[in-house]
Every structure is written in structure tokens, then in C-alpha cells.
Design an enzyme around this catalytic site. Structure first.
Site, short mmCIF file in Angstrom:
data_model
loop_
_atom_site.label_atom_id
_atom_site.label_comp_id
_atom_site.label_asym_id
_atom_site.label_seq_id
_atom_site.Cartn_x
_atom_site.Cartn_y
_atom_site.Cartn_z
N THR A 64 0.85 -1.21 0.00
CA THR A 64 0.00 0.00 0.00
C THR A 64 0.88 1.25 0.00
O THR A 64 0.39 2.34 0.27
CB THR A 64 -0.93 0.05 1.24
OG1 THR A 64 -0.11 0.07 2.41
CG2 THR A 64 -1.88 -1.11 1.31
N SER A 65 2.19 1.09 -0.28
CA SER A 65 3.08 2.26 -0.19
C SER A 65 3.17 2.99 -1.53
O SER A 65 2.36 3.89 -1.80
CB SER A 65 4.47 1.84 0.34
OG SER A 65 5.11 0.95 -0.54
N ARG A 66 4.09 2.60 -2.38
CA ARG A 66 4.17 3.13 -3.73
C ARG A 66 4.52 1.98 -4.66
O ARG A 66 5.32 1.11 -4.30
CB ARG A 66 5.26 4.22 -3.84
CG ARG A 66 4.87 5.55 -3.22
CD ARG A 66 3.76 6.26 -4.02
NE ARG A 66 3.37 7.53 -3.43
CZ ARG A 66 2.35 7.70 -2.58
NH1 ARG A 66 1.61 6.66 -2.21
NH2 ARG A 66 2.07 8.90 -2.11
N GLU B 80 0.28 3.01 -12.32
CA GLU B 80 -1.15 3.21 -12.04
C GLU B 80 -1.72 4.44 -12.75
O GLU B 80 -2.87 4.43 -13.18
CB GLU B 80 -1.43 3.24 -10.54
CG GLU B 80 -0.85 4.42 -9.80
CD GLU B 80 -0.98 4.26 -8.27
OE1 GLU B 80 -0.70 3.17 -7.77
OE2 GLU B 80 -1.34 5.24 -7.62
N HIS C 220 -5.57 2.64 -5.44
CA HIS C 220 -4.89 3.64 -4.60
C HIS C 220 -5.94 4.34 -3.71
O HIS C 220 -5.98 5.56 -3.60
CB HIS C 220 -4.14 4.67 -5.44
CG HIS C 220 -3.06 5.36 -4.66
ND1 HIS C 220 -1.87 5.76 -5.21
CD2 HIS C 220 -2.97 5.71 -3.35
CE1 HIS C 220 -1.12 6.33 -4.29
NE2 HIS C 220 -1.78 6.31 -3.13
N ALA D 210 -6.49 3.33 -0.41
CA ALA D 210 -6.26 2.97 1.00
C ALA D 210 -6.52 4.15 1.95
O ALA D 210 -6.95 3.97 3.07
CB ALA D 210 -4.84 2.45 1.19
N PHE D 211 -6.27 5.35 1.48
CA PHE D 211 -6.43 6.54 2.35
C PHE D 211 -7.88 7.02 2.39
O PHE D 211 -8.22 7.89 3.18
CB PHE D 211 -5.58 7.70 1.80
CG PHE D 211 -6.20 8.34 0.58
CD1 PHE D 211 -6.08 7.75 -0.66
CD2 PHE D 211 -6.95 9.50 0.69
CE1 PHE D 211 -6.67 8.31 -1.78
CE2 PHE D 211 -7.56 10.07 -0.43
CZ PHE D 211 -7.42 9.47 -1.66
P1 NAD Z 1 6.69 7.46 7.25
O1 NAD Z 1 7.63 8.45 6.67
O2 NAD Z 1 6.02 7.78 8.55
O3 NAD Z 1 7.45 6.06 7.43
C1 NAD Z 1 8.29 5.50 6.46
C2 NAD Z 1 9.28 4.58 7.16
O4 NAD Z 1 10.10 3.99 6.15
C3 NAD Z 1 10.23 5.31 8.13
O5 NAD Z 1 10.25 4.65 9.39
C4 NAD Z 1 11.58 5.26 7.43
O6 NAD Z 1 12.68 5.18 8.33
C5 NAD Z 1 11.45 3.99 6.60
N1 NAD Z 1 12.37 3.95 5.47
C6 NAD Z 1 12.69 4.95 4.63
N2 NAD Z 1 13.58 4.52 3.71
C7 NAD Z 1 13.82 3.23 4.00
C8 NAD Z 1 14.65 2.23 3.41
N3 NAD Z 1 15.44 2.50 2.36
N4 NAD Z 1 14.66 0.99 3.96
C9 NAD Z 1 13.89 0.72 5.04
N5 NAD Z 1 13.08 1.62 5.65
C10 NAD Z 1 13.04 2.85 5.12
O7 NAD Z 1 5.63 7.15 6.11
P2 NAD Z 1 4.14 6.63 6.28
O8 NAD Z 1 3.24 7.78 6.54
O9 NAD Z 1 4.13 5.46 7.20
O10 NAD Z 1 3.83 6.16 4.78
C11 NAD Z 1 4.48 5.02 4.22
C12 NAD Z 1 4.17 4.94 2.74
O11 NAD Z 1 2.75 4.84 2.53
C13 NAD Z 1 4.61 6.16 1.91
O12 NAD Z 1 5.21 5.73 0.72
C14 NAD Z 1 3.35 6.83 1.51
O13 NAD Z 1 3.46 7.48 0.29
C15 NAD Z 1 2.39 5.65 1.42
N6 NAD Z 1 0.99 6.07 1.56
C16 NAD Z 1 0.05 5.44 0.80
C17 NAD Z 1 -1.28 5.80 0.90
C18 NAD Z 1 -2.34 5.09 0.07
O14 NAD Z 1 -3.45 5.61 -0.05
N7 NAD Z 1 -2.05 3.93 -0.48
C19 NAD Z 1 -1.67 6.83 1.78
C20 NAD Z 1 -0.70 7.45 2.57
C21 NAD Z 1 0.65 7.05 2.44
#
Ligand code: NAD
Length: 329
Positions: A223-225, A254, A295, A297-298
Site C-alpha cells: 500500500t506504499s508506492r 497506475e 490507490h 487505502a487513504f
Molecule cells: P513514514 O515516513 O512515517 O514512514 C516511512 C518509514 O520507512 C520510516 O520509518 C523510514 O525510516 C522507513 N524507510 C525509509 N527509507 C527506507 C529504506 N530504504 N529501507 C527501510 N526503511 C526505510 O511514512 P508513512 O506515513 O508510514 O507512509 C508510508 C508509505 O505509505 C509512503 O510511501 C506513503 O506514500 C504511502 N501512503 C500510501 C497511501 C495510500 O493511499 N495507499 C496513503 C498514505 C501514504
């Protein structure tokens, strides 16, 4: 913006003169708000020099998102324009969607519903698996990942392993998980879920080369990117049975999947598009053990309300000379 959101904002900001524009903000549409003192945009509006040049009175640019890469911060700073954002709105929302995907796969919800819709109440082929006692691997223990770890550990009685570039031992204790190296997480987890931002380092973090490290039969969730996982590796993993199920809210192409008709009539875009990935994604969509959400999830009522509430607070604070959620760079 949805009508209920407009009504809500009108009520809360009744002291201000408001103009709602449904179009994206561009040098062509900006004239609709040319006298604004403040603008509030979403990620599809690019607030660059060309747009700012046509907004001579603007003192506040608010974005109704956490990310602000669609705003030229330097240009705003040079014009003494304050930029504010919504730092958090969907941590729990995305974590809950993550479990919606996990449960849909482990309890075969999509197939079960399709079966009853066909009028059949047979449950052959619908046997699921319990989560209790299974191992959950959480990649990225930031705002979303920590909630996923907590739900997995406290809610479902799972053993939780995690990987993060910056481990947080206090958080691990609080949420009941153990930090391990990435390859160990891949090798031991029954469910692997990604919650890292997209960076140079995280691009294709799971790929065809390290696919052989994944525990056979694991469930994969993203659900990240989209680009955090190589699409070809997902397809290969599904075809070879490395993954028993895959749940994705994000995929690499996407944007293109959404706009295929536009792509066909716009050859200039074609160059930038990875057609191989696009084809792999089409093949993925057709796999019975792959589920994809758009996309979304939010996208919960509560998360949208938090976005609107923070936006209102940002605007009220700015005009009361108490700035909050200011983007710094
Ligand atoms: P966040 O910044 O709070 O947490 C990200 C974590 O990843 C941090 O703890 C960081 O240390 C870690 N990290 C960064 N680079 C790393 C690497 N190379 N190896 C290992 N760990 C690493 O972010 P979040 O708010 O928890 O969001 C996470 C992801 O979810 C983001 O990519 C964001 O875009 C995505 N997201 C998706 C939706 C959706 O609707 N699907 C909505 C919001 C966020």
C-alpha cells in the site's frame, strides 16, 4: 472535492469569502482565483512560478495532502508566501486497508462473494488460513507501518518482524515486534507488507533477484508506492507459487492504467511509459489470487474529514497570525 466537504468548509469558514474551483490549478485556470489571499490545493495542482505569477495577492498556499512536491517551495519563499500541509490524516486508515487486503486474501473473500452472487452456497475451494500464530513482516515502521505492526501483534496474535533503515527499539517494544535484516524478514514472514516511501534506495526493493529469498506461499501486500516492488517479480512470484496471494493498492504504472485511452491518443506520453511493466500489470489483474484496489487505502470518511479539519485549522491559524503545519525546507 465532494459536495459534503464543500458544505462543511463553508460552515466552518463562514467569516471568509470562499471560491471552490473543481479544475486543477494551472496557468490557464488560475484566473478563477486571481484575487485570492489564500489557496488550498490537492496534489494534482502544480503550484509553480507560472501559477504564482498570476496570484499577486496570495500569502498562503495550503495543500490538502502530506506531500508537497507539487508546490515550488523556493518560489513561495522568495515571494514570502507561507506553505502549509496536512502532516498526518491516514495512518490508521491505510493500516486498516492493509488488513482488509490481507483478510480478503487469507479468507478468500472475493471468491466467496462471487460464489454466492452466482447463487451457489458451496464452499469448495474457499478454505482460508488463520492469521493467529503466523509471522507478519512489516517493511517500514513509520506512521503507517507501526499501526500495521500493532494490529498484527495485538489484534491478531501474529509474530511481527520488521525492517527499517532507522530502527526504533522503544517502538518495537511498545508495538510488540522485532527488527530483523530485510532478507530474514523475506525468508520468515507468512505475510509481507510494505510501508516505506519511494526513494532511490527503496525503488524495486523487492525484485527478481531477491525473490528467491521469499518464504514459499507468502502473502504479499503493497500500500506504499508501486515502484517499491518490481512488477515483473510480483508476476513471476505469482506464476511460480512463491506468493499464495498478492494484495496491491499501488502499482508502478497506475497513472497510465487510469488513462489508457488518453495514452493511445497522445503519442508524446508513450515515450515515458514502461510498456513491459504495463503489460505485466494487465497480466497481474487477471490472476485469481491477486487483488488490486485503485490507490484508495487513504479514502475513508474519517481520513477525508481529518484532511478538511486540518486545512480549516491551517487557514484559521494563518489569518490569526498563529501559523501551524508550516512546510519548512
Ligand atoms: P513514514 O515516513 O512515517 O514512514 C516511512 C518509514 O520507512 C520510516 O520509518 C523510514 O525510516 C522507513 N524507510 C525509509 N527509507 C527506507 C529504506 N530504504 N529501507 C527501510 N526503511 C526505510 O511514512 P508513512 O506515513 O508510514 O507512509 C508510508 C508509505 O505509505 C509512503 O510511501 C506513503 O506514500 C504511502 N501512503 C500510501 C497511501 C495510500 O493511499 N495507499 C496513503 C498514505 C501514504
Amino acid at each position: 472535492m465532494e459536495p459534503w466537504q464543500k458544505d462543511y468548509i463553508r460552515k466552518k469558514l463562514r467569516k471568509h469569502k470562499l471560491v471552490f474551483v473543481d479544475d486543477k490549478l494551472t496557468p490557464e485556470t488560475v484566473s478563477k482565483v486571481k484575487n485570492a489571499d489564500a489557496i488550498s490545493v490537492f496534489i494534482y495542482s502544480k503550484v509553480d512560478r507560472a501559477v504564482l505569477d498570476k496570484l499577486p495577492k496570495v500569502r498562503l498556499v495550503n495543500t490538502m495532502s502530506t506531500g508537497f512536491d507539487h508546490i515550488d517551495i523556493k518560489a513561495c519563499k522568495a515571494r514570502k508566501i507561507t506553505v502549509t500541509n496536512v502532516p498526518a490524516y491516514g495512518d490508521i486508515t491505510v493500516a486498516e486497508h492493509t488488513f482488509a487486503l490481507i483478510l480478503a486474501l487469507t479468507r478468500r473473500i472475493v471468491q466467496a462473494v462471487e460464489t454466492t452472487r452466482r447463487g451457489s452456497f458451496e464452499f469448495e475451494g474457499l478454505m482460508g488460513t488463520d492469521l493467529k500464530g503466523k509471522t507478519l513482516g512489516v517493511v517500514g515502521t513509520g506512521k503507517i507501518g507501526r499501526n500495521v505492526a500493532h494490529i498484527g501483534s495485538c489484534g491478531f496474535g501474529m509474530k511481527v518482524l520488521a525492517y527499517d533503515l532507522f530502527p526504533n527499539p522503544d517502538l518495537a517494544k511498545e508495538c510488540g515486534f522485532t527488527y530483523v535484516p530485510f532478507n530474514r524478514l523475506l525468508a520468515e514472514s507468512d505475510v509481507i507488507t510494505f510501508h516505506v516511501p519511494l526513494t532511490k534506495e527503496t525503488t524495486h526493493m523487492l525484485n527478481r533477484r531477491n525473490l528467491n529469498k521469499v518464504k514459499k506461499g507468502a502473502v504479499l501486500i503493497n500500500t506504499s508506492r508501486g515502484a517499491v516492488i518490481e512488477t515483473g517479480a510480483i508476476l513471476e512470484g505469482v506464476v511460480k507459487g512463491v506468493f499464495s496471494g498478492v494484495g496491491l493498492d499501488v502499482i508502478e504504472e497506475e497513472g497510465v492504467m487510469k488513462e489508457e485511452l488518453e495514452l493511445l491518443s497522445s503519442p508524446s506520453k508513450e515515450k515515458k511509459i514502461d510498456l513491459k511493466t504495463l503489460l505485466e500489470e494487465h497480466l497481474l489483474v487477471e490472476q485469481p489470487n491477486v487483488i488490486i484496489t485503485p490507490h484508495s487505502a487513504f479514502y475513508s470518511k474519517e481520513a477525508l474529514l481529518r484532511i478538511v479539519d486540518t486545512t480549516i485549522e491551517n487557514i484559521e491559524a494563518f489569518f490569526s497570525n498563529k501559523q501551524i503545519n508550516v512546510v519548512k525546507c
